[in-house]
Design a protein around this motif. Sequence first.
Motif, mmCIF file in Angstrom:
data_model
loop_
_atom_site.group_PDB
_atom_site.id
_atom_site.type_symbol
_atom_site.label_atom_id
_atom_site.label_comp_id
_atom_site.label_asym_id
_atom_site.label_seq_id
_atom_site.Cartn_x
_atom_site.Cartn_y
_atom_site.Cartn_z
ATOM 1 N N THR A 139 0.848 -1.183 0.000
ATOM 2 C CA THR A 139 0.000 0.000 0.000
ATOM 3 C C THR A 139 0.889 1.239 0.000
ATOM 4 O OG1 THR A 139 -0.159 -0.090 2.424
ATOM 5 C CG2 THR A 139 -1.898 -1.180 1.165
ATOM 6 N N ASP A 140 0.268 2.409 0.133
ATOM 7 C CA ASP A 140 1.003 3.668 0.039
ATOM 8 C C ASP A 140 1.108 4.338 1.397
ATOM 9 O OD1 ASP A 140 1.316 4.064 -3.040
ATOM 10 O OD2 ASP A 140 -0.754 3.426 -2.745
ATOM 11 N N GLY A 141 2.110 5.175 1.543
ATOM 12 C CA GLY A 141 2.387 5.822 2.811
ATOM 13 C C GLY A 141 1.822 7.223 2.909
ATOM 14 N N PRO A 142 2.115 7.907 4.030
ATOM 15 C CA PRO A 142 1.546 9.241 4.273
ATOM 16 C C PRO A 142 2.050 10.320 3.325
ATOM 17 C CG PRO A 142 3.129 8.641 5.982
ATOM 18 C CD PRO A 142 2.909 7.415 5.160
ATOM 19 N N VAL A 195 -3.853 5.193 -5.534
ATOM 20 C CA VAL A 195 -3.257 5.178 -4.198
ATOM 21 C C VAL A 195 -4.138 4.339 -3.282
ATOM 22 C CG1 VAL A 195 -2.744 6.609 -2.169
ATOM 23 C CG2 VAL A 195 -2.112 7.399 -4.458
ATOM 24 N N VAL A 196 -3.517 3.501 -2.460
ATOM 25 C CA VAL A 196 -4.223 2.713 -1.448
ATOM 26 C C VAL A 196 -3.619 3.043 -0.095
ATOM 27 C CG1 VAL A 196 -4.873 0.420 -0.644
ATOM 28 C CG2 VAL A 196 -4.663 0.850 -3.105
ATOM 29 N N ARG A 197 -4.408 3.655 0.772
ATOM 30 C CA ARG A 197 -3.968 3.985 2.129
ATOM 31 C C ARG A 197 -4.727 3.135 3.134
ATOM 32 N NH1 ARG A 197 -1.983 9.141 3.300
ATOM 33 N NH2 ARG A 197 -1.891 8.345 5.437
ATOM 34 N N THR A 198 -4.017 2.498 4.055
ATOM 35 C CA THR A 198 -4.642 1.714 5.116
ATOM 36 C C THR A 198 -4.419 2.401 6.465
ATOM 37 O OG1 THR A 198 -2.650 0.356 5.311
ATOM 38 C CG2 THR A 198 -4.408 -0.462 3.883
#
Length: 511
Positions: free
Chosen positions: A14-17, A188-191
């Motif tokens: 996934t993607d970061g901040p 973008v994938v944010r968890t």
Amino acid sequence: MTSLWLDPAPAIPTDGPDSPRSFDEIVVGGGLTGLVTAVLLARAGRRVGVLEAREVGAVTTGNTTAKLSVLQGAHLQTVLHRTDGRVLRGYVEANLAGQRWLADYLQANGLPVQVRDAVSFASTPDGRSTVEREFEVAREAGLPVTFGEASDLPFATFGAVRLAGQLQLDPMDALAALAAELRSLGGVVRTGVRMTGVRVGRPVRVRTTAGEFACERLVLATGIPTLDRGLYFGKLRANRSYAAAYRTDAPLPTGMYLSVDAPTRSIRTAPDPDLDAPNPELLLVGGYGHEVGREPSPAGRAAALDRWAHEVWPDAVQTHRWSAQDYETPHGVPFVGWLPRGRGRVHLATGYDKWGMTNAVQCGLTLAGDLLGGLPDWARTLRHRVTLPRAIGVGIGINAAVAKHYAVGWARAMTRDLPAAAPREGEGSVGRARGAGDGRGWFERMPRPTAVSTVDGVTCRVSGICSHLGAIVTWNDAEHTWDCPAHASRFAADGRLLEGPAKRGLARRPA
């Protein structure tokens, strides 16, 4: 409780901040609906971001029984009973479209899938008429079903309807492939990012636990919408059901089975991840569901499922057990489209009633049709259904039950003092506690409904009032959670929000 699919779950990058915060579309929810919608939008050149409160597939998709079937127990006759033949045919066409899309996607990505017959069967003589009716309704809707017996089950049945060529899969394989494609297309994938509010304008401002995001249009692909506009929390009935995986040396059934009478029992197989196991497949048994927060002992339901599995397969050894939450609409057809009071810029999908593999994808196709143009004909049919008196009656019943649980919950909480001693391990209770507030004023010293539990040796005291709309929570002894009987928000023993329409957890109470 960890599902077969999540143990171990594939590593999904996934993607970061430091990733972008402004998009054409933001999709809230990292399950099958959300990722299918996001991929379809990204393929059209849209800038898409997915926000997931926990991990990809952590809630409904990762806890399904993962049957990609258009024959759905006795659900087709429910749709016909609450709507009409036109809507029934549209529902079947929608599920066939969802099934085809996902099957093609799995094949194109080289992912394993097993072709099986789907079988709805009667486990009692009284259930035979239901099976016969499902056969008639399915045939009326154009499905090539046959009627007979479920002869390869190791117990007596009383009639069965069968649909060949249905599919079963590992849903996390699908989510991993979808997330990878989305990111390859610039998405973008944010968890670990939970939505807490929305300001609808140009752009739409999405408030989250990780700050603010912006988009032109917002898609709510959570199990139940977390925005109260539209009042969907009052239009849905939430149910939890249980599942377990077993190793056994006994011959295994060859199809995907679901009983039409109570208690519901779902049976299928799945490849055993332990390649050294003597039997290459595991047995999966599910069912024994109940409405969220309204069962005195969910652990008793899970235990009953396990007892039944051992009665039929005495040598069965449990490897996994888990549960899932599903939402039922009054008419049996998902809600999908524009969210009221969203100015045409907020969209949603909900209400799959335990059939999320096909319905999640057809709702993703519908959402993409709304946002990109080219809505399928079956989606137009489902959207222009008429709400009949039977469906209205179901909706009235849903809200009457909610009112009852508000009254009963508050009456019990305010007439029962919390015991002085901490609960035993795995137990929880709700009662009034004096001085539950943190302040020194008379209001803060008034008795408050307080929930106390002991899990893994740690005793926690939290507010007994659901943070959504103020119902009194109940203890789930199967999963060691606090569940709301009104609108099905769920919280960990320490008050952390797990799922449902609530936007924040339960407040901690001082010891």
